[in-house]
Design a protein around this motif. Structure first.
Motif, PDB file in Angstrom:
ATOM      1  N   PRO A 194       3.341   5.906  -0.489  1.00 28.89           N
ATOM      2  CA  PRO A 194       3.304   5.311  -1.696  1.00 28.89           C
ATOM      3  C   PRO A 194       4.399   4.018  -1.599  1.00 28.89           C
ATOM      4  O   PRO A 194       3.882   2.843  -2.109  1.00 28.89           O
ATOM      5  N   GLU A 195       5.148   3.835  -0.642  1.00 31.90           N
ATOM      6  CA  GLU A 195       6.017   2.651  -0.666  1.00 31.90           C
ATOM      7  C   GLU A 195       5.144   1.701   0.244  1.00 31.90           C
ATOM      8  O   GLU A 195       5.201   0.413  -0.170  1.00 31.90           O
ATOM      9  N   THR A 196       4.090   2.019   1.128  1.00 36.58           N
ATOM     10  CA  THR A 196       3.390   0.964   1.841  1.00 36.58           C
ATOM     11  C   THR A 196       2.297   0.378   0.649  1.00 36.58           C
ATOM     12  O   THR A 196       1.950  -0.631   0.785  1.00 36.58           O
ATOM     13  N   VAL A 197       1.635   1.587  -0.065  1.00 37.12           N
ATOM     14  CA  VAL A 197       1.220   1.115  -1.221  1.00 37.12           C
ATOM     15  C   VAL A 197       1.438  -0.217  -1.975  1.00 37.12           C
ATOM     16  O   VAL A 197       0.630  -1.184  -2.222  1.00 37.12           O
ATOM     17  N   GLN A 198       2.602  -0.001  -2.617  1.00 35.88           N
ATOM     18  CA  GLN A 198       3.444  -0.954  -3.454  1.00 35.88           C
ATOM     19  C   GLN A 198       3.359  -2.299  -2.690  1.00 35.88           C
ATOM     20  O   GLN A 198       3.152  -3.349  -3.139  1.00 35.88           O
ATOM     21  N   LYS A 199       3.477  -2.435  -1.526  1.00 38.13           N
ATOM     22  CA  LYS A 199       3.681  -3.508  -0.555  1.00 38.13           C
ATOM     23  C   LYS A 199       2.322  -4.256  -0.477  1.00 38.13           C
ATOM     24  O   LYS A 199       2.149  -5.060  -0.743  1.00 38.13           O
ATOM     25  N   ARG A 200       1.270  -3.277  -0.325  1.00 41.01           N
ATOM     26  CA  ARG A 200      -0.035  -3.760  -0.097  1.00 41.01           C
ATOM     27  C   ARG A 200      -0.431  -4.324  -1.282  1.00 41.01           C
ATOM     28  O   ARG A 200      -1.270  -5.472  -1.435  1.00 41.01           O
ATOM     29  N   LEU A 201      -0.037  -3.894  -2.585  1.00 43.48           N
ATOM     30  CA  LEU A 201      -0.551  -4.346  -3.912  1.00 43.48           C
ATOM     31  C   LEU A 201       0.181  -5.880  -4.051  1.00 43.48           C
ATOM     32  O   LEU A 201      -0.517  -6.626  -4.654  1.00 43.48           O
ATOM     33  N   MET A 244      -4.526   6.504  -4.016  1.00 46.50           N
ATOM     34  CA  MET A 244      -4.315   6.491  -2.650  1.00 46.50           C
ATOM     35  C   MET A 244      -3.623   7.849  -2.101  1.00 46.50           C
ATOM     36  O   MET A 244      -3.940   7.953  -0.696  1.00 46.50           O
ATOM     37  N   SER A 245      -2.671   8.503  -2.691  1.00 47.36           N
ATOM     38  CA  SER A 245      -2.104   9.455  -2.162  1.00 47.36           C
ATOM     39  C   SER A 245      -3.043  10.575  -1.857  1.00 47.36           C
ATOM     40  O   SER A 245      -2.988  11.557  -1.102  1.00 47.36           O
ATOM     41  N   GLY A 246      -4.398  10.672  -2.856  1.00 46.81           N
ATOM     42  CA  GLY A 246      -5.171  11.703  -2.545  1.00 46.81           C
ATOM     43  C   GLY A 246      -6.503  11.469  -1.535  1.00 46.81           C
ATOM     44  O   GLY A 246      -7.175  11.971  -1.081  1.00 46.81           O
ATOM     45  N   ARG A 247      -6.398   9.961  -1.131  1.00 43.57           N
ATOM     46  CA  ARG A 247      -7.549   9.809  -0.141  1.00 43.57           C
ATOM     47  C   ARG A 247      -7.314  10.339   1.283  1.00 43.57           C
ATOM     48  O   ARG A 247      -6.210  10.548   1.701  1.00 43.57           O
ATOM     49  N   ARG A 248      -8.455  10.945   1.829  1.00 45.84           N
ATOM     50  CA  ARG A 248      -8.444  11.169   3.113  1.00 45.84           C
ATOM     51  C   ARG A 248      -9.311  10.411   3.964  1.00 45.84           C
ATOM     52  O   ARG A 248     -10.519  10.554   3.447  1.00 45.84           O
ATOM     53  N   ASP A 285      -0.894   3.934   6.197  1.00 51.19           N
ATOM     54  CA  ASP A 285      -0.429   2.888   5.082  1.00 51.19           C
ATOM     55  C   ASP A 285      -0.857   3.310   3.844  1.00 51.19           C
ATOM     56  O   ASP A 285      -0.733   2.634   2.758  1.00 51.19           O
ATOM     57  N   ASP A 286      -1.202   4.776   3.846  1.00 50.99           N
ATOM     58  CA  ASP A 286      -1.235   5.007   2.121  1.00 50.99           C
ATOM     59  C   ASP A 286       0.059   5.845   1.579  1.00 50.99           C
ATOM     60  O   ASP A 286      -0.187   6.507   0.740  1.00 50.99           O
ATOM     61  N   VAL A 327       0.699  -3.101  13.988  1.00 51.88           N
ATOM     62  CA  VAL A 327       2.160  -3.633  13.514  1.00 51.88           C
ATOM     63  C   VAL A 327       2.125  -3.988  12.195  1.00 51.88           C
ATOM     64  O   VAL A 327       3.275  -3.865  11.427  1.00 51.88           O
ATOM     65  N   TYR A 328       1.217  -4.645  11.822  1.00 53.01           N
ATOM     66  CA  TYR A 328       0.944  -5.403  10.546  1.00 53.01           C
ATOM     67  C   TYR A 328       0.499  -4.338   9.211  1.00 53.01           C
ATOM     68  O   TYR A 328       0.931  -4.132   8.600  1.00 53.01           O
ATOM     69  N   MET A 329      -0.397  -3.606   9.758  1.00 61.43           N
ATOM     70  CA  MET A 329      -1.132  -2.588   8.895  1.00 61.43           C
ATOM     71  C   MET A 329      -0.154  -1.572   8.462  1.00 61.43           C
ATOM     72  O   MET A 329      -0.065  -1.305   7.248  1.00 61.43           O
ATOM     73  N   ASP A 330       0.741  -1.082   9.422  1.00 61.91           N
ATOM     74  CA  ASP A 330       1.946   0.161   8.898  1.00 61.91           C
ATOM     75  C   ASP A 330       2.748  -0.407   8.036  1.00 61.91           C
ATOM     76  O   ASP A 330       3.260   0.137   7.198  1.00 61.91           O
TER      77      ASP A 330
END
Ligand code: AP5
Ligand code: MG
Length: 213
Positions: A165-172, A124-128, A162-163, A51-54
């Motif tokens: 782009p919009e979630t990555v911004q939030k994580r930053l 992040m967008s390239g990570r698998r 969570d990778d 719930v939090y991670m997503d």
């Protein structure tokens, strides 16, 4: 040797922590990997953490701290460990510090892998990721031998939820607010070391080895 890896999401903490673990013969302990493994197994903890991670938010300290303390109390952690993704808040760092000082121990190195925010979203967008064994790849920098398949265990590789782009911004944002204060925390303890995480990974690792000896 007890090491804490610090750095923004995508800075390369996991990549470097795995290399350290192998070179120094100590376990790599990642709270993110523990949560993802639980999610994959469908445990209650996994469902709660998702719930939090997503949303790119932190899993509450109540859930996180116990898991980590149980993990580092295991036999394989007797000679040290490299923590990746923990602590992530000042309260987490204080609990760890207290648990260690009760054993007469302390963190030896906090390694901050520095990468500016601009570089992060691209990475992040390239990570698998392999959700079975925790291995990570990058479609340009570290491609798997066979596209979409983990070299280590043969499982399917995925783009983590969570990778996006919009979630990555939030994580930053969460990183700057809640995790960056740990840099001052470990500086005050005299154990902070900073490496330039924008370099190629082998160069980053060479810098870390020069610090750890
Ligand atoms: P977690 O799994 O810890 O994610 P994170 O901190 O956001 O970090 P990442 O795993 O995304 O990045 P990394 O620094 O490990 O980079 P990597 O080596 O993969 O946590 C996920 C979520 O779980 C959190 O958002 C939170 O909700 C929860 N959580 C976990 N721990 C918690 C805690 N203690 N408290 C509360 N909640 C918690 O590298 C990234 C990419 O770049 C890869 O593709 C890699 O191949 C590539 N790369 C690496 N190094 C280089 C390089 N030098 N040059 C070019 N590319 C590189
Ligand atoms: Mg990681």
């Amino acid at each position: 040797m007890k090491i804490v890896m610090l750095g923004a999401p995508g800075a390369g903490k996991g990549t470097q922590a795995k290399m350290i673990a192998e070179a120094y013969g100590i376990p790599h302990v990642s709270t993110g990997d523990i949560f993802r493994a639980n999610l994959k197994e469908g445990t209650e903890l996994g469902k709660q953490a998702k719930v939090y991670m997503d949303k790119g938010e932190l899993v509450p300290d109540e859930l996180t701290v116990k898991i980590l303390l149980d993990r580092v109390a295991k036999d394989d952690c007797k000679n040290g460990y490299v923590l990746d993704g923990f602590p992530r808040t000042i309260p987490q760092a204080e609990v760890l510090d207290k648990a260690l000082s009760e054993l007469g121990e302390s963190i030896d190195y906090a390694v901050d892998v520095e990468v500016p925010d601009e570089n992060i979203v691209r990475r992040m967008s390239g990570r698998r990721a392999c959700l079975s064994c925790g291995a990570t790849y990058h479609i340009e920098h570290i491609p798997p031998k066979k596209e979409g398949i983990c070299d280590t265990c043969g499982s399917e590789l995925v783009l983590r939820d969570d990778d996006k782009p919009e979630t990555v911004q939030k994580r930053l944002t969460v990183y700057h607010e809640q995790t960056q204060p740990l840099i001052d925390f470990y500086t005050a303890k005299g154990v902070l070391k900073t490496v330039d995480g924008t370099q190629p990974m082998d160069k980053v690792f060479a810098d870390i080895k020069a610090i750890l000896g």
